[in-house]
Design an enzyme around this catalytic site. Structure first.
Site, PDB file in Angstrom:
ATOM      1  N   ASP A 311      62.843  16.444 -63.658  1.00  0.00           N
ATOM      2  CA  ASP A 311      63.231  17.837 -63.518  1.00  0.00           C
ATOM      3  C   ASP A 311      64.554  17.992 -64.266  1.00  0.00           C
ATOM      4  O   ASP A 311      65.215  17.001 -64.574  1.00  0.00           O
ATOM      5  CB  ASP A 311      63.385  18.182 -62.036  1.00  0.00           C
ATOM      6  CG  ASP A 311      63.866  19.600 -61.827  1.00  0.00           C
ATOM      7  OD1 ASP A 311      63.345  20.505 -62.493  1.00  0.00           O
ATOM      8  OD2 ASP A 311      64.785  19.795 -61.004  1.00  0.00           O
ATOM      9  N   ASP A 502      64.761  17.226 -57.343  1.00  0.00           N
ATOM     10  CA  ASP A 502      65.671  17.391 -56.209  1.00  0.00           C
ATOM     11  C   ASP A 502      65.440  18.650 -55.393  1.00  0.00           C
ATOM     12  O   ASP A 502      65.931  18.756 -54.284  1.00  0.00           O
ATOM     13  CB  ASP A 502      67.128  17.379 -56.694  1.00  0.00           C
ATOM     14  CG  ASP A 502      67.532  18.695 -57.344  1.00  0.00           C
ATOM     15  OD1 ASP A 502      66.688  19.277 -58.052  1.00  0.00           O
ATOM     16  OD2 ASP A 502      68.677  19.124 -57.136  1.00  0.00           O
ATOM     17  N   ASP A 506      60.250  21.053 -56.208  1.00  0.00           N
ATOM     18  CA  ASP A 506      59.800  19.753 -56.711  1.00  0.00           C
ATOM     19  C   ASP A 506      58.971  18.983 -55.688  1.00  0.00           C
ATOM     20  O   ASP A 506      58.361  17.966 -56.039  1.00  0.00           O
ATOM     21  CB  ASP A 506      61.001  18.890 -57.115  1.00  0.00           C
ATOM     22  CG  ASP A 506      61.713  19.432 -58.344  1.00  0.00           C
ATOM     23  OD1 ASP A 506      61.014  19.929 -59.244  1.00  0.00           O
ATOM     24  OD2 ASP A 506      62.946  19.368 -58.397  1.00  0.00           O
TER      25      ASP A 506
END
Length: 635
Positions: A311, A502, A506
């Protein structure tokens, strides 16, 4: 005497076997060979029946384990009159289990240290200044707590004193004390320094950082590594080879005792012990580094990772975007635009919301209360502020109410949020997030470790995603993604796939990946719960450490297994020529067990260290001042 009682209570089968062996040897010394034979045969027979029952149950479930060899070896020793060797085999099996438990306790020591250090009480300050000693479960959000020197912070809180120093090594793996100032968050589980401090509880005990870690640790301790099953897959070939060697030795010598002498050395304790001890050691090693691995199977998957997806926000970047520009449409007041947007963002959990609200605070703008608010995950928030409907978020989210909304041309590393008031687009807020200092080194070392494909998956716009991906050394970047898009793209990557993220958005992709790694220091609880690995320090370089520890642990486990296999096969060949009596063979096999356990404990240490991943100490990221663009024409 006390140690003897502890041995009997902790390892009763070992103690009973030692007692029976001592009696048998005493009977032999006194010339009562027949009594010794019957006692040993009955005891070994009872063990054979008990082991065989469990073995049959496993076979009926389709699981062919290594107990077959142990049962055949014990039966063979009794059948040929080598009952002392049979007792030693029983001692070897029970002693091997005891050694395994001891080694496992040693390997779990770093994990259980968290449980043993869990705070149970808290000191609450009453309004009159009196200190009340209360159960930690009684602490409520908003309570002011006193943390004395060298005490563990009981719950997550906000520091009320000017400055405090805390040891967070048990949480993050950071060996140096960290300094917190008034208003900063303090994690439960951190150890206070030399001065008594006051904190205001920001979470209950159940929702605090320390309790979340304890939950992860409990899951890690209760897991069973797939490599244990890998060791069991050695069962059939190892059993066949052992029986063939023993059979040939009997046929060539014409002596059935030779069959028993070979099988005594085929007892498979090394295969049963090596893998679980190694993986428990690997989990302990990672915990000491600030990386909580939920199971041995995860370590095995990390050892074979071929693709890594990151990410962007809060993972490869610091995750603290700051407002750099206000871009209003012509006629719009930039301060009012920012004030309304920041007021609406009070109802948002998105990482960009904090930067917008902080910018309004820095400019001295008073935020208005929100009458109602609704957030569309990964898109934006809509709220009623001072009687106006304010929509803040992605461009397409604002275009739903005003198709004329556009973004200005963004410089690399910048992102923007659109703002609409009462269905009319009024401008954009431009923010900038910076790449972590060790992000590029993390990507480079992962490639050096054999990871063939590294990609970035983010909900941010494509241009920003590609710009930051290039800075990090990532060739493939996908922007503007929804959670389901990330899940789809991860499914298209070559396995084994690791996903690092995080945020709440996600959580689905972390669960979908072969290994999900959550940046848990500031990340969401949902991400941590759905992940297989949780990094307890705000450091993306720990991803490399997780991979290297996984690979080191897997190598240690397999090597320990092969040490046992090779030594056992070699000794069996020697015994086939009649050079190792049954009793001596049984004792020799104990040394093989010990060698495998000692080698497996190497997993407690090791894993490649990369100094270039260390974060610089001190200093903070300097954000650009907020600038104002000339008002653009309202389309």
């Amino acid at each position: 005497m006390r140690k003897a009682r502890v041995l009997i209570v902790t390892y009763p089968v070992v103690a009973l076997t030692v007692a029976v062996l001592a009696v048998v040897l005493g009977l032999l010394a006194s010339g009562q060979g027949e009594a010794a034979r019957w006692l040993a045969s009955l005891y070994v027979g009872a063990v054979v029946i008990h082991t065989a029952v469990g073995m049959v149950r496993d076979i009926l479930r389709g699981h062919y384990g290594l107990d077959i060899l142990a049962v055949v070896a014990m039966v063979a020793t009794i059948a040929v009159g080598e009952y002392v060797a049979g007792l030693i085999i029983v001692l070897m099996l029970s002693g091997g289990e005891a050694l395994e438990e001891f080694a496992a306790r040693r390997a779990r020591s770093e994990l259980t240290a968290l449980l043993e250090g869990a705070p149970q009480r808290a000191r609450r300050l009453a309004e009159d200044g009196q200190v009340q000693d209360v159960d930690i479960a009684a602490v409520q959000i908003g309570d002011v707590l006193l943390v004395r020197p060298a005490e563990v912070v009981p719950v997550d809180g906000e520091l009320l004193d000017e400055v405090g120093v805390f040891d967070e090594s048990s949480l993050t793996g950071e060996s140096l004390p960290v300094e917190r100032v008034r208003g900063e968050s303090v994690m439960s589980g951190a150890v206070n320094g030399e001065v008594a401090l006051r904190i205001r509880a920001s979470a209950s005990a159940a929702d605090s950082q320390y309790q979340q870690i304890l939950t992860l640790v409990t899951e890690a301790q209760e897991s069973k590594a797939p490599t244990v099953r890998l060791a069991d897959r050695f069962a059939v070939p190892f059993t066949v080879v052992s029986l063939v060697i023993a059979g040939i030795a009997w046929w060539a010598s014409g002596d059935p005792v030779r069959f028993a002498e070979v099988l005594v050395l085929a007892t498979p304790c090394p295969l049963l012990i090596a893998a679980p001890v190694a993986f428990l050691g690997g989990m302990s090693r990672s915990a000491r580094s600030g990386v909580v691995v939920k199971g041995g199977g995860t370590l095995e998957a990390l050892a074979r990772v071929r693709s890594v997806a990151f990410d962007k926000t809060g993972t490869l970047t610091h995750g603290r975007p700051a407002l750099t520009e206000i871009d209003p449409v012509e006629g719009a007041d930039p301060d009012e635009l920012l004030r309304l947007a920041a007021s609406a963002e009070q109802g948002s959990s998105h990482v960009l919301a904090a930067g917008v609200m902080q910018a309004a605070h820095d400019r001295g703008l008073a935020l208005s209360p929100v009458d109602s608010a609704s957030e569309t995950a990964t898109n934006g928030v809509e709220a009623m502020v001072d009687g106006h409907t304010v929509r803040v978020g992605k461009l397409r989210f604002v275009q739903e109410v005003d198709p004329t909304a556009t973004f200005p041309e963004l410089e690399p590393g910048h992102t923007a949020v659109a703002v609409a008031v009462d269905g009319r687009w009024v401008g954009s807020l431009i923010l900038r997030d910076t790449l972590r200092e060790n992000a590029a080194a993390t990507v480079r070392i992962l490639r050096e470790e054999g990871v063939g494909r590294v990609v970035m998956l983010t909900g941010d716009n494509e241009a920003t995603a590609r710009s930051l991906a290039t800075q990090a050394g990532i060739d493939e970047a996908h922007g503007g993604l929804l959670p389901e898009d990330k899940v789809r793209l991860v499914g298209e990557l070559p396995p084994i796939v690791v996903m690092v993220g995080d945020g709440v958005n996600d959580a689905p992709v972390l669960a979908a990946a072969d290994v999900g790694i959550a940046m848990g220091a500031r990340g969401s609880t949902a991400a941590s719960e759905s992940a297989d690995v949780v990094i307890m320090k705000d450091d993306v370089g720990k991803v490399v450490q997780a991979v290297t520890i996984g690979r080191h642990t897997y190598r240690v486990a397999l090597t320990a297994i092969w040490i046992g296999v090779v030594l056992s096969l070699g000794l069996m060949v020697v015994a086939a020529f009649g050079h190792i009596p049954a009793v001596a063979g049984a004792l020799t096999q104990e040394l093989v067990d010990l060698a495998c356990i000692l080698y497996a404990l190497r997993a407690l240490k090791g894993g490649t260290s990369h100094p270039e991943l260390r974060l610089p100490s001190g200093g903070s990221e300097q954000q650009s001042p907020v600038s104002l663009r000339a008002g653009r024409a309202d389309g």
